[in-house]
Design a protein around this motif. Structure first.
Motif, PDB file in Angstrom:
ATOM      1  N   HIS A 189       0.831  -1.211   0.000  1.00 10.55           N
ATOM      2  CA  HIS A 189       0.000   0.000   0.000  1.00 10.55           C
ATOM      3  C   HIS A 189       0.861   1.256   0.000  1.00 10.55           C
ATOM      4  N   GLU A 190       1.893   1.250   0.790  1.00 11.45           N
ATOM      5  CA  GLU A 190       2.728   2.444   0.906  1.00 11.45           C
ATOM      6  C   GLU A 190       3.486   2.721  -0.394  1.00 11.45           C
ATOM      7  N   ILE A 191       4.005   1.668  -1.034  1.00 10.70           N
ATOM      8  CA  ILE A 191       4.723   1.850  -2.312  1.00 10.70           C
ATOM      9  C   ILE A 191       3.784   2.415  -3.376  1.00 10.70           C
ATOM     10  N   GLU A 192       2.577   1.848  -3.448  1.00  8.15           N
ATOM     11  CA  GLU A 192       1.636   2.313  -4.465  1.00  8.15           C
ATOM     12  C   GLU A 192       1.175   3.741  -4.173  1.00  8.15           C
ATOM     13  N   ARG A 193       0.973   4.049  -2.894  1.00 12.47           N
ATOM     14  CA  ARG A 193       0.590   5.415  -2.543  1.00 12.47           C
ATOM     15  C   ARG A 193       1.666   6.418  -2.964  1.00 12.47           C
ATOM     16  N   ILE A 196       1.568   7.001  -6.747  1.00 15.29           N
ATOM     17  CA  ILE A 196       0.449   7.866  -7.136  1.00 15.29           C
ATOM     18  C   ILE A 196       0.750   9.310  -6.768  1.00 15.29           C
ATOM     19  N   GLU A 197       1.348   9.523  -5.585  1.00 11.16           N
ATOM     20  CA  GLU A 197       1.686  10.889  -5.199  1.00 11.16           C
ATOM     21  C   GLU A 197       2.727  11.482  -6.150  1.00 11.16           C
ATOM     22  N   LEU A 200       0.889  12.447  -9.217  1.00 13.93           N
ATOM     23  CA  LEU A 200       0.116  13.670  -8.990  1.00 13.93           C
ATOM     24  C   LEU A 200       1.008  14.898  -8.974  1.00 13.93           C
ATOM     25  N   ARG A 201       2.189  14.766  -8.326  1.00 15.73           N
ATOM     26  CA  ARG A 201       3.119  15.897  -8.299  1.00 15.73           C
ATOM     27  C   ARG A 201       3.596  16.249  -9.703  1.00 15.73           C
ATOM     28  N   LEU A 202       3.898  15.180 -10.482  1.00 16.20           N
ATOM     29  CA  LEU A 202       4.328  15.406 -11.871  1.00 16.20           C
ATOM     30  C   LEU A 202       3.216  16.038 -12.685  1.00 16.20           C
ATOM     31  N   SER A 203       1.993  15.509 -12.546  1.00 17.73           N
ATOM     32  CA  SER A 203       0.855  16.048 -13.303  1.00 17.73           C
ATOM     33  C   SER A 203       0.612  17.505 -12.943  1.00 17.73           C
ATOM     34  N   SER A 204       0.719  17.807 -11.654  1.00 17.03           N
ATOM     35  CA  SER A 204       0.513  19.191 -11.219  1.00 17.03           C
ATOM     36  C   SER A 204       1.569  20.110 -11.804  1.00 17.03           C
TER      37      SER A 204
END
Length: 761
Positions: A189-193, A196-197, A200-204
């Motif tokens: 869970h932590e690796i996948e989170r 994704i973060e 999201l940072r890249l997309s932002s």
């Protein structure tokens, strides 16, 4: 990708307690031999259940606590290095003998790790080396025991593993074996989170730093987020725009029906792309390429938001409009050109549902223009043509369409709305009105000038029902008007078909010329724009009669195109060039590459390719030394057929170039599908480039477009040093024109090349 919400320490206490109780009889149960191990395991799991400051800190704490909980010398967490290849594991946190160590890449083949990834879990309490004899690292370390559990993403894909191992046997019981699975789930869970973060940072970052306008709207089209470029290009700040409808940017260029169709497509597919106009705060609208993508709510399956990207295409549209205008309008007079006139005639014909509609096609030729041009110079001639065009624009009314067909020839298409009047009488009145207007004196460079006009008229449907027939008959009538004394109007009649007999005589003469070797090829050198060295040549056809008289290509090529004899001439030209290249093979001073023009009629022949293949075999020519030039106008008549033919020619080894580029306006969308190597900028752009800044912009745009598609760009018609220097500065690759050399015969070309080579050395 869906990820479960991260659990806090209190959220994990109950499931951990239940897991331990189910396999070991409860936490701290009196009389249990492993009470201390229970407590260590429980504390270890709690320590990694709290949110960590960073993924690295979290992973380091995990391997440390796992090693402590199980009392093992080694613990590590590894990720599959390449999910497609799945041949290696890359450790992302390692704990050895109480300390964190460097990470490594570990081959999976023949290892216990490979078995974990395949089966999900593996426990070997002793005898590990004997079980995996091909695992060199395992043998070097002398490992005896191993316990591993797979890491999976939310889609169930095995992405890595968590492992404990030791040089001594592991003594694990039914109650503590499942603990590693809980660690594995938490780590997954932590690796996948974190992934994704990162996304999201890249997309932002991409969203905010994009050079395009980027907007996120709700499904009610109200703006909820906009990037910095939005404010720069529209004048609206993000705070001002938030909560506003996206129609804040709507211009009046698109109607309600346009947006209804857009909305329907979005509801069906969740995607729309196309051109529209944006209205910024200052009201100065500009064109954009717009892409809209729906963001689906997984719980409902409906679009919850829309991401909208607007790319400013103002410069591209300006260049397109300029190229389009150059393609369809005469640069000297700003009247429609021959192509535009022919298209307009075809459009009018397509609108005729019955033969009761009436219109006329008029050809006008200026009488005495050549004398003015020769006596006063080309500048005076150009001024005279502009004034003639101004008078045509004012006559004969809104139902007339006037165009410059070339030289001092003009065309007028006149539609008649009054069906009760005589079309012959009305046409005669309009034509004589034009002649009267053209005949009024001009003042050119302070000097009075007089010219007259001869007009030929063909009526629809009396003198033809097809554009080709009407144009030919109007041309024949003009020829008759000039031969009968000029400054007059003549209507087509059957006797004028004698001109067609003249064409037949020209055809017979060409047949004779081919039989008696009167046709021959000349070559004009091509040069590198940077250092002016010779890089090739273009082959051009010439015709010399037995008495030495030269027939201009301008006389015989149009007749050959009209009659179809161009195919026979084209075959002669190809064979001549192929044989000349073979003869030049290995000779010093001979061009490495020779280009030759292909006619559209020639290319449309169903046997063209087979004949070409036979000719290549018969002559033994190296096709890599041959460049086939094809006019842009022909390519754009049927782009799909053109693309297939060009691919076939490319497969034969020929280089390909687009001749007269810019005349018919190829869109980049089509051009990128054509397997061409070179585009040739038409000489009409080069001729006035020093005096017309708009032509500089167009040439620059063509060069940039060509280079973006990895094509070489050649400019033809270069006649002076200033043109050469400008084209070189704009990035043109190759140059051709009288500045370097006129077309010369083959033996002379070798000399030209040798001199050019010596000068550039």
């Amino acid at each position: 990708m869906t990820v479960n919400k991260q659990q806090s320490g209190s959220d994990l206490v109950l499931p951990i307690g239940k897991a331990l109780a189910s396999v070991g009889g409860g936490l701290g149960k009196p009389g249990c031999v492993h009470d201390d191990t229970f407590r260590r395991a429980f504390q270890a799991l709690l320590s990694v259940s709290e949110p960590s400051q960073s993924i690295d800190t979290f992973l380091a704490k995990c391997v440390e606590q796992i090693s402590v909980a199980y009392g093992s010398r080694y613990a590590f967490i590894g990720k599959v290095q390449d999910l497609n290849d799945r041949s290696h594991i890359e450790t992302i946190s390692c704990f050895v003998d109480g300390e964190l160590t460097s990470n490594m890449v570990y081959p999976l083949c023949g290892s216990p790790c490979q078995e974990v990834l395949q089966k999900g879990e593996l426990y070997v309490d002793e005898g590990l080396c004997a079980r995996y004899p091909d695992d060199e690292l395992l043998q070097d370390m002398g490992l005896a025991s191993y316990y591993g559990s797979v890491l999976k993403d939310s889609q169930g894909t095995a992405i890595g593993l968590v492992v404990i191992c030791d040089t001594e046997p592991l003594d694990l019981n039914d109650w503590n074996l499942p603990l590693l699975r809980l660690f594995a789930e938490r780590i997954s869970h932590e690796i996948e989170r974190e992934l994704i973060e990162q996304e999201l940072r890249l997309s932002s970052s991409v969203f905010q730093n994009s050079h395009d306008i980027a907007v996120i709207v709700q499904n009610d089209w109200k703006i909820i987020k906009a990037n910095r470029t939005f404010e720069t290009m529209t004048g609206w700040s993000e705070s001002d725009a938030q909560g506003q409808h996206i129609f804040l940017l709507r211009s009046d260029r698109e109607d309600d029906e346009f947006y209804r169709a857009l909305t329907i497509q979005l509801l069906k597919t969740g995607f729309w792309s196309g051109e529209l106009w944006v209205k910024p705060k200052n009201g100065k609208i500009f064109p954009v390429d717009c892409t809209i993508k729906g963001v689906v709510d997984p719980s409902t399956g409906e679009n919850k938001h829309y991401i909208m990207i607007f790319s400013d295409i103002s410069e591209r549209k300006y260049a397109e409009e300029r190229i389009n205008r150059l393609a369809y309008y005469d640069a000297g007079t700003d009247l429609p050109n021959r192509t535009h006139f022919q298209d307009e005639l075809k459009k009018v014909l397509s609108q005729q549902r019955d033969k009761s509609a009436r219109f006329s096609v008029m050809f006008m030729d200026l009488d005495g223009f050549k004398a003015v041009n020769d006596r006063m110079g080309h500048a005076a001639g150009d001024q005279l043509l502009r004034e003639v065009a101004d008078r045509l624009r004012a006559l004969p009314g809104r139902n007339a369409f006037a165009a410059r067909l070339g030289g001092d020839e003009f065309g007028i298409l006149v539609r008649y709305s009054d069906r009760n009047s005589s079309i012959v009488l009305t046409s005669d009145q309009i034509a004589n009105q034009i002649i009267s207007a053209i005949g009024h004196p001009y003042e050119i460079e302070g000097e009075p000038v007089r010219i007259s006009a001869s007009i030929g008229v063909a009526l629809y449907p009396d003198h033809g029902e097809e554009s080709k027939t009407l144009l030919r008959n109007a041309d024949l009538a003009t020829y008759y008007a000039k031969s009968e004394g000029r400054n007059r109007v003549e209507f087509f009649h059957d006797a004028l078909c004698e001109k067609a007999d003249c064409e037949a005589a020209m055809m017979a003469l060409m047949h004779k010329g081919l039989r008696e070797d009167q046709f021959f090829m000349v070559y004009q050198s091509k040069h590198s724009a940077n250092d002016e060295r010779v890089v090739g040549a273009e082959a051009l056809m010439r015709w010399r009669l037995d008495d030495g008289t030269m027939i201009s290509p301008g006389q015989f090529i149009p007749v050959a195109e009209e009659t179809g004899q161009i195919c026979e001439l084209g075959q002669f030209a190809l064979r001549s060039v192929f044989e000349q290249l073979v003869a030049w093979e290995g000779l010093e001073g001979a061009p490495e590459r020779v280009s030759i023009n292909l006619s559209g009629r020639q290319l449309m022949s169903p046997i063209f390719l087979s004949r070409l293949e036979d000719m290549v075999k018969e002559t033994g020519v190296n096709t890599k030394r041959v460049e086939l030039e094809i006019t842009e106008t022909w390519l754009m008549e049927d782009p799909d057929h053109s693309a297939r033919l060009l691919k076939a020619l490319k497969n034969l080894g020929f280089s390909l170039s687009i001749d007269d580029f810019g005349v018919a306006y190829s869109s980049m969308n089509y051009l990128r599908h054509f397997p061409v190597d070179v585009i040739k900028i038409d000489q009409s752009f080069v001729r006035d480039v020093m005096s017309d800044k708009s032509l500089v912009a167009i040439i620059s745009a063509i060069i940039a477009m060509g280079h973006s598609l990895d094509l070489k760009v050649l400019a033809e018609g270069v006649e002076n040093r200033d043109q050469l220097e400008l084209l070189r500065a704009l990035g043109c690759d190759e140059i051709q024109g009288y500045y370097f050399s006129r077309p010369v015969e083959a033996d002379r070309l070798k000399f030209v090349h040798s001199v050019a080579a010596a000068l550039s050395a």
